[in-house]
Design an enzyme around this catalytic site. Sequence first.
Site, PDB file in Angstrom:
ATOM      1  N   HIS A 111       6.420   1.367 -39.644  1.00 20.85           N
ATOM      2  CA  HIS A 111       5.021   1.524 -39.185  1.00 20.85           C
ATOM      3  C   HIS A 111       5.037   2.098 -37.772  1.00 20.85           C
ATOM      4  O   HIS A 111       5.301   1.386 -36.804  1.00 20.85           O
ATOM      5  CB  HIS A 111       4.313   0.156 -39.191  1.00 20.85           C
ATOM      6  CG  HIS A 111       2.860   0.215 -38.776  1.00 20.85           C
ATOM      7  ND1 HIS A 111       1.870  -0.462 -39.462  1.00 20.85           N
ATOM      8  CD2 HIS A 111       2.220   0.859 -37.764  1.00 20.85           C
ATOM      9  CE1 HIS A 111       0.699  -0.239 -38.877  1.00 20.85           C
ATOM     10  NE2 HIS A 111       0.892   0.557 -37.838  1.00 20.85           N
ATOM     11  N   HIS A 149       2.998   5.142 -35.020  1.00 24.71           N
ATOM     12  CA  HIS A 149       2.026   6.198 -34.725  1.00 24.71           C
ATOM     13  C   HIS A 149       2.711   7.216 -33.819  1.00 24.71           C
ATOM     14  O   HIS A 149       3.106   6.878 -32.702  1.00 24.71           O
ATOM     15  CB  HIS A 149       0.799   5.627 -34.006  1.00 24.71           C
ATOM     16  CG  HIS A 149       0.104   4.552 -34.789  1.00 24.71           C
ATOM     17  ND1 HIS A 149      -0.950   4.809 -35.628  1.00 24.71           N
ATOM     18  CD2 HIS A 149       0.351   3.218 -34.906  1.00 24.71           C
ATOM     19  CE1 HIS A 149      -1.340   3.681 -36.207  1.00 24.71           C
ATOM     20  NE2 HIS A 149      -0.561   2.696 -35.789  1.00 24.71           N
ATOM     21  N   LEU A 150       2.835   8.455 -34.307  1.00 22.78           N
ATOM     22  CA  LEU A 150       3.455   9.508 -33.497  1.00 22.78           C
ATOM     23  C   LEU A 150       2.398  10.391 -32.844  1.00 22.78           C
ATOM     24  O   LEU A 150       2.715  11.180 -31.966  1.00 22.78           O
ATOM     25  CB  LEU A 150       4.382  10.362 -34.360  1.00 22.78           C
ATOM     26  CG  LEU A 150       5.589   9.640 -34.993  1.00 22.78           C
ATOM     27  CD1 LEU A 150       6.373  10.603 -35.883  1.00 22.78           C
ATOM     28  CD2 LEU A 150       6.508   9.050 -33.919  1.00 22.78           C
ATOM     29  N   ARG A 151       1.119  10.256 -33.314  1.00 24.68           N
ATOM     30  CA  ARG A 151       0.026  11.145 -32.877  1.00 24.68           C
ATOM     31  C   ARG A 151       0.364  12.590 -33.255  1.00 24.68           C
ATOM     32  O   ARG A 151       1.179  12.821 -34.131  1.00 24.68           O
ATOM     33  CB  ARG A 151      -0.260  11.013 -31.365  1.00 24.68           C
ATOM     34  CG  ARG A 151      -0.401   9.568 -30.856  1.00 24.68           C
ATOM     35  CD  ARG A 151      -1.467   8.758 -31.552  1.00 24.68           C
ATOM     36  NE  ARG A 151      -1.697   7.466 -30.881  1.00 24.68           N
ATOM     37  CZ  ARG A 151      -2.200   6.404 -31.482  1.00 24.68           C
ATOM     38  NH1 ARG A 151      -2.512   6.433 -32.765  1.00 24.68           N
ATOM     39  NH2 ARG A 151      -2.395   5.303 -30.818  1.00 24.68           N
ATOM     40  N   ASN A 209      -3.542   7.995 -39.068  1.00 26.20           N
ATOM     41  CA  ASN A 209      -4.866   7.908 -38.425  1.00 26.20           C
ATOM     42  C   ASN A 209      -5.035   8.943 -37.313  1.00 26.20           C
ATOM     43  O   ASN A 209      -5.315   8.625 -36.169  1.00 26.20           O
ATOM     44  CB  ASN A 209      -5.151   6.484 -37.908  1.00 26.20           C
ATOM     45  CG  ASN A 209      -4.146   5.998 -36.868  1.00 26.20           C
ATOM     46  OD1 ASN A 209      -2.991   6.424 -36.855  1.00 26.20           O
ATOM     47  ND2 ASN A 209      -4.582   5.086 -36.007  1.00 26.20           N
ATOM     48  N   LYS A 266      -2.670   4.294 -46.909  1.00 27.59           N
ATOM     49  CA  LYS A 266      -3.049   3.248 -45.969  1.00 27.59           C
ATOM     50  C   LYS A 266      -4.526   2.907 -46.073  1.00 27.59           C
ATOM     51  O   LYS A 266      -5.386   3.788 -46.035  1.00 27.59           O
ATOM     52  CB  LYS A 266      -2.738   3.733 -44.544  1.00 27.59           C
ATOM     53  CG  LYS A 266      -3.107   2.783 -43.435  1.00 27.59           C
ATOM     54  CD  LYS A 266      -2.029   1.746 -43.162  1.00 27.59           C
ATOM     55  CE  LYS A 266      -2.503   0.689 -42.187  1.00 27.59           C
ATOM     56  NZ  LYS A 266      -1.989   0.867 -40.830  1.00 27.59           N
ATOM     57  N   HIS A 289      -4.167  -2.332 -43.065  1.00 25.09           N
ATOM     58  CA  HIS A 289      -4.558  -2.930 -41.788  1.00 25.09           C
ATOM     59  C   HIS A 289      -5.482  -4.073 -42.170  1.00 25.09           C
ATOM     60  O   HIS A 289      -6.637  -3.845 -42.536  1.00 25.09           O
ATOM     61  CB  HIS A 289      -5.274  -1.921 -40.879  1.00 25.09           C
ATOM     62  CG  HIS A 289      -5.694  -2.535 -39.583  1.00 25.09           C
ATOM     63  ND1 HIS A 289      -5.068  -2.269 -38.390  1.00 25.09           N
ATOM     64  CD2 HIS A 289      -6.643  -3.465 -39.307  1.00 25.09           C
ATOM     65  CE1 HIS A 289      -5.623  -3.005 -37.432  1.00 25.09           C
ATOM     66  NE2 HIS A 289      -6.592  -3.734 -37.968  1.00 25.09           N
ATOM     67  N   HIS A 297       1.666  -5.198 -39.663  1.00 22.07           N
ATOM     68  CA  HIS A 297       1.583  -5.864 -38.356  1.00 22.07           C
ATOM     69  C   HIS A 297       0.889  -7.219 -38.425  1.00 22.07           C
ATOM     70  O   HIS A 297      -0.152  -7.429 -37.814  1.00 22.07           O
ATOM     71  CB  HIS A 297       0.953  -4.950 -37.294  1.00 22.07           C
ATOM     72  CG  HIS A 297      -0.345  -4.260 -37.662  1.00 22.07           C
ATOM     73  ND1 HIS A 297      -1.367  -4.880 -38.345  1.00 22.07           N
ATOM     74  CD2 HIS A 297      -0.780  -2.997 -37.413  1.00 22.07           C
ATOM     75  CE1 HIS A 297      -2.366  -4.030 -38.497  1.00 22.07           C
ATOM     76  NE2 HIS A 297      -2.025  -2.879 -37.946  1.00 22.07           N
ATOM     77  N   ASP A 333       4.635  -0.573 -35.025  1.00 24.59           N
ATOM     78  CA  ASP A 333       3.261  -0.250 -34.658  1.00 24.59           C
ATOM     79  C   ASP A 333       3.201   0.327 -33.245  1.00 24.59           C
ATOM     80  O   ASP A 333       2.231   0.102 -32.518  1.00 24.59           O
ATOM     81  CB  ASP A 333       2.328  -1.456 -34.798  1.00 24.59           C
ATOM     82  CG  ASP A 333       0.858  -1.056 -34.727  1.00 24.59           C
ATOM     83  OD1 ASP A 333       0.556   0.123 -34.975  1.00 24.59           O
ATOM     84  OD2 ASP A 333       0.025  -1.916 -34.407  1.00 24.59           O
ATOM     85  N   ALA A 343      -6.845   0.197 -28.000  1.00 22.42           N
ATOM     86  CA  ALA A 343      -5.898  -0.781 -28.539  1.00 22.42           C
ATOM     87  C   ALA A 343      -4.608  -0.087 -28.939  1.00 22.42           C
ATOM     88  O   ALA A 343      -4.636   0.931 -29.624  1.00 22.42           O
ATOM     89  CB  ALA A 343      -6.514  -1.462 -29.750  1.00 22.42           C
TER      90      ALA A 343
HETATM   91  N1  LIG Z   1      -2.321  -1.178 -33.358  1.00 20.41           N
HETATM   92  C1  LIG Z   1      -3.196  -0.696 -32.530  1.00 20.41           C
HETATM   93  O1  LIG Z   1      -3.677  -1.432 -31.649  1.00 20.41           O
HETATM   94  N2  LIG Z   1      -3.615   0.585 -32.580  1.00 20.41           N
HETATM   95  C2  LIG Z   1      -3.232   1.568 -33.564  1.00 20.41           C
HETATM   96  C3  LIG Z   1      -3.967   1.420 -34.854  1.00 20.41           C
HETATM   97  C4  LIG Z   1      -3.495   0.267 -35.712  1.00 20.41           C
HETATM   98  O2  LIG Z   1      -2.327   0.208 -36.103  1.00 20.41           O
HETATM   99  O3  LIG Z   1      -4.307  -0.595 -36.045  1.00 20.41           O
HETATM  100  C5  LIG Z   1      -3.510   2.946 -32.981  1.00 20.41           C
HETATM  101  O4  LIG Z   1      -3.479   3.923 -33.735  1.00 20.41           O
HETATM  102  O5  LIG Z   1      -3.710   3.052 -31.766  1.00 20.41           O
HETATM  103 ZN   LIG Z   2      -0.581   0.812 -36.469  1.00 26.58          ZN
HETATM  104 ZN   LIG Z   3      -3.405  -1.292 -37.820  1.00 29.59          ZN
END
Ligand SMILES: NC(=O)N[C@@H](CC(=O)O)C(=O)O
Ligand SMILES: [Zn+2]
Ligand SMILES: [Zn+2]
Length: 344
Positions: free
Chosen positions: A14, A16-18, A42, A100, A137, A175, A248, A264
């Site tokens: 899990h 996020h690489l953006r 996302n 997801k 999520h 998570h 995450d 977040a």
């Molecule tokens: N975990 C987070 O607080 N933020 C994640 C989104 C997510 O995994 O819920 C994000 O993309 O910033």
């Molecule tokens: Zn996440």
């Molecule tokens: Zn999440």
Amino acid sequence: MTDRLTLIRPDDWHIHLRDGAVLQHTVPDAARSFGRAIIMPNLVPPVRDAAEAAGYRERILAARPAGSHFEPLMVLYLTDHTSPEIVRQAHASGQVVAAKLYPAGATTNSQSGVTALENIYPALEAMADVGMLLLVHGEVTHAEVDIFDREKAFIDQQLVKVVERFPALKVVFEHITTGDAVAFVQDASDNVGATITAHHLMFNRNHMLVGGIRPHLFCLPVLKRQTHQQALRDAVVSGSSKFFLGTDSAPHARHAKEAACGCAGCYTAHAAIELYAETFDELGALDKLEGFASLHGPDFYGLPRNTDRITLERDSWTVPEQLPFGDQCIVPLRAGEQIRWRLV
Ligand SMILES: NC(=O)N[C@@H](CC(=O)O)C(=O)O
Ligand SMILES: [Zn+2]
Ligand SMILES: [Zn+2]
């Protein structure tokens, strides 16, 4: 005392690489220690079908350091309009292993998410059929539900329904942050697993709020009370194969975190495996790290385990105060502090 630890190469289930310029920072950080990673979809707009996943995958591969074999495993973002056809096409591409579920409004860039579970039943049926995993999520979004209770409410109101209706569907509860989630996963069938982040193992809400608010510890699901943190620690120490590594790691530029309405997400990719090693060490459970980090994930996903290895050494180093992030900067988790394990 173990001072050196060799593990089968871990994966991150899990992350996020953006997208865009920041990939030049986020991809090498992940590729440093992980063989594969489950790439969260996302983006804005989100990764909704095989073509969007293929395009994103190419941009990630282009940011891989020379010689790296890091493999991005792609994920579809479920919307109210994800059809069985979209699912089957994505599966047939061979590059998309999961989809997801973001309840609409639950977290960062979830505005295109699912507004009612029933809307994705046809997609879930197709996923169970082709063997595509469902990642969730797990938080409800109703205004009247307290933010600290949203994970438990999601289990009771939604997750129970999903696993009952689709027993053949493999579900990863992402998570997890509560003892309720740990118990749910433990009691569920073998088709239900969960990822656990390093920050939820290391911190509880006191760390975020006592003595001043620390925006870099703010993530979703939000850190919970110490008893829940302890339940997560017990889960990994148990060695149960239902629990596996998912950082995450979720970068947001410094100005977006240090703001009146801060985003977040915690950035942990700069030191992910080291942070887990330090925590497992503290728990006297270094012997459980390889299962959690390198074996349980691929086994659950039905993918081969990695064959090469990484080595960690007990040796302190200081995390930089900030790191470059495209043309901006981010504050990584434990900025300015010492970490007691180092990747060799
Ligand atoms: N975990 C987070 O607080 N933020 C994640 C989104 C997510 O995994 O819920 C994000 O993309 O910033
Ligand atoms: Zn996440
Ligand atoms: Zn999440």
